[in-house]
Design a protein around this motif. Structure first.
Motif, PDB file in Angstrom:
ATOM      1  N   CYS A  18       0.835  -1.208   0.000  1.00  0.00           N
ATOM      2  CA  CYS A  18       0.000   0.000   0.000  1.00  0.00           C
ATOM      3  C   CYS A  18       0.871   1.260   0.000  1.00  0.00           C
ATOM      4  CB  CYS A  18      -0.942   0.007   1.201  1.00  0.00           C
ATOM      5  SG  CYS A  18      -2.283  -1.203   1.102  1.00  0.00           S
ATOM      6  N   LEU A  19       1.961   1.227   0.756  1.00  0.00           N
ATOM      7  CA  LEU A  19       2.887   2.366   0.756  1.00  0.00           C
ATOM      8  C   LEU A  19       3.460   2.570  -0.645  1.00  0.00           C
ATOM      9  CD1 LEU A  19       4.924   1.833   4.073  1.00  0.00           C
ATOM     10  CD2 LEU A  19       3.107   3.498   3.652  1.00  0.00           C
ATOM     11  N   ASN A  24      -2.131   6.820   1.737  1.00  0.00           N
ATOM     12  CA  ASN A  24      -1.829   7.379   3.057  1.00  0.00           C
ATOM     13  C   ASN A  24      -2.370   6.438   4.134  1.00  0.00           C
ATOM     14  OD1 ASN A  24      -4.589   7.996   3.645  1.00  0.00           O
ATOM     15  ND2 ASN A  24      -4.417   9.946   2.577  1.00  0.00           N
ATOM     16  N   ASN A  25      -2.095   6.754   5.388  1.00  0.00           N
ATOM     17  CA  ASN A  25      -2.483   5.848   6.480  1.00  0.00           C
ATOM     18  C   ASN A  25      -3.980   5.569   6.508  1.00  0.00           C
ATOM     19  OD1 ASN A  25       0.203   5.902   7.111  1.00  0.00           O
ATOM     20  ND2 ASN A  25      -0.041   6.776   9.148  1.00  0.00           N
ATOM     21  N   ASN A  26      -4.792   6.601   6.314  1.00  0.00           N
ATOM     22  CA  ASN A  26      -6.243   6.403   6.332  1.00  0.00           C
ATOM     23  C   ASN A  26      -6.690   5.489   5.198  1.00  0.00           C
ATOM     24  OD1 ASN A  26      -6.868   7.976   8.615  1.00  0.00           O
ATOM     25  ND2 ASN A  26      -6.771   9.854   7.405  1.00  0.00           N
ATOM     26  N   GLU A  27      -6.105   5.683   4.023  1.00  0.00           N
ATOM     27  CA  GLU A  27      -6.458   4.843   2.880  1.00  0.00           C
ATOM     28  C   GLU A  27      -6.014   3.399   3.096  1.00  0.00           C
ATOM     29  OE1 GLU A  27      -6.218   8.249  -0.636  1.00  0.00           O
ATOM     30  OE2 GLU A  27      -4.374   7.274   0.056  1.00  0.00           O
ATOM     31  N   ILE A  46       7.694  -2.078  10.081  1.00  0.00           N
ATOM     32  CA  ILE A  46       8.335  -2.147   8.760  1.00  0.00           C
ATOM     33  C   ILE A  46       9.603  -1.302   8.760  1.00  0.00           C
ATOM     34  CG2 ILE A  46       8.104  -1.442   6.340  1.00  0.00           C
ATOM     35  CD1 ILE A  46       5.056  -2.200   6.656  1.00  0.00           C
ATOM     36  N   PHE A  47       9.506  -0.069   9.252  1.00  0.00           N
ATOM     37  CA  PHE A  47      10.671   0.823   9.298  1.00  0.00           C
ATOM     38  C   PHE A  47      11.802   0.171  10.091  1.00  0.00           C
ATOM     39  CE2 PHE A  47       8.484   5.267   8.789  1.00  0.00           C
ATOM     40  CZ  PHE A  47       7.992   4.892   7.551  1.00  0.00           C
ATOM     41  N   HIS A  48      11.455  -0.382  11.232  1.00  0.00           N
ATOM     42  CA  HIS A  48      12.471  -1.014  12.087  1.00  0.00           C
ATOM     43  C   HIS A  48      13.121  -2.198  11.381  1.00  0.00           C
ATOM     44  CE1 HIS A  48      14.495  -2.414  15.674  1.00  0.00           C
ATOM     45  NE2 HIS A  48      13.964  -3.616  15.467  1.00  0.00           N
ATOM     46  N   LYS A  49      12.311  -3.066  10.808  1.00  0.00           N
ATOM     47  CA  LYS A  49      12.833  -4.275  10.174  1.00  0.00           C
ATOM     48  C   LYS A  49      13.660  -3.972   8.929  1.00  0.00           C
ATOM     49  CE  LYS A  49       9.340  -7.465  11.897  1.00  0.00           C
ATOM     50  NZ  LYS A  49       8.256  -8.404  11.517  1.00  0.00           N
ATOM     51  N   LEU A  50      13.289  -2.917   8.196  1.00  0.00           N
ATOM     52  CA  LEU A  50      14.027  -2.557   6.984  1.00  0.00           C
ATOM     53  C   LEU A  50      15.192  -1.617   7.277  1.00  0.00           C
ATOM     54  CD1 LEU A  50      11.164  -2.049   4.353  1.00  0.00           C
ATOM     55  CD2 LEU A  50      12.516  -4.102   4.819  1.00  0.00           C
ATOM     56  N   ARG A  55       8.813   6.821   4.926  1.00  0.00           N
ATOM     57  CA  ARG A  55       8.025   6.106   3.924  1.00  0.00           C
ATOM     58  C   ARG A  55       8.780   6.045   2.602  1.00  0.00           C
ATOM     59  NH1 ARG A  55       2.464   6.632   6.067  1.00  0.00           N
ATOM     60  NH2 ARG A  55       1.468   6.061   4.121  1.00  0.00           N
ATOM     61  N   VAL A  56       9.408   7.173   2.252  1.00  0.00           N
ATOM     62  CA  VAL A  56      10.136   7.242   0.984  1.00  0.00           C
ATOM     63  C   VAL A  56      11.258   6.203   0.959  1.00  0.00           C
ATOM     64  CG1 VAL A  56      11.622   8.703  -0.457  1.00  0.00           C
ATOM     65  CG2 VAL A  56       9.566   9.667   0.587  1.00  0.00           C
ATOM     66  N   GLU A  57      12.007   6.110   2.049  1.00  0.00           N
ATOM     67  CA  GLU A  57      13.090   5.120   2.123  1.00  0.00           C
ATOM     68  C   GLU A  57      12.529   3.696   2.061  1.00  0.00           C
ATOM     69  OE1 GLU A  57      16.647   6.216   4.881  1.00  0.00           O
ATOM     70  OE2 GLU A  57      14.823   7.000   5.820  1.00  0.00           O
ATOM     71  N   ALA A  58      11.420   3.451   2.746  1.00  0.00           N
ATOM     72  CA  ALA A  58      10.811   2.119   2.746  1.00  0.00           C
ATOM     73  C   ALA A  58      10.365   1.731   1.340  1.00  0.00           C
ATOM     74  CB  ALA A  58       9.631   2.069   3.716  1.00  0.00           C
TER      75      ALA A  58
END
Length: 68
Positions: A18-19, A24-27, A46-50, A55-58
């Motif tokens: 979805c990202l 966005n978060n609501n969507e 996700i941020f932690h694991k990656l 969001r851009v980096e992910a």
């Protein structure tokens, strides 16, 4: 960054997709039928694991490593 796509849960992969799609978060919450708090929790994981901080980096990492 850690390349930890294999460590993402199925739901975290759904959120990451979805990202990548630019939601966005609501969507994301509407798409996956979960609460906004749940979306934020998954994104944090996700941020932690990656090993990323945004969001851009992910999304960039997900595309480069074909995680989604």
């Amino acid at each position: 960054p850690q390349i930890a796509g294999g460590q993402l849960t199925e739901r975290e992969c759904d959120v990451l997709r979805c990202l990548v799609d630019g939601l966005n978060n609501n969507e994301i919450a509407e798409e996956l039928v979960v609460s906004l708090g749940t979306v934020k929790f998954h994104i944090s994981n996700i941020f932690h694991k990656l090993g990323v901080d945004s969001r851009v980096e992910a999304v960039k990492l997900a595309l480069e490593q074909k995680l989604v």
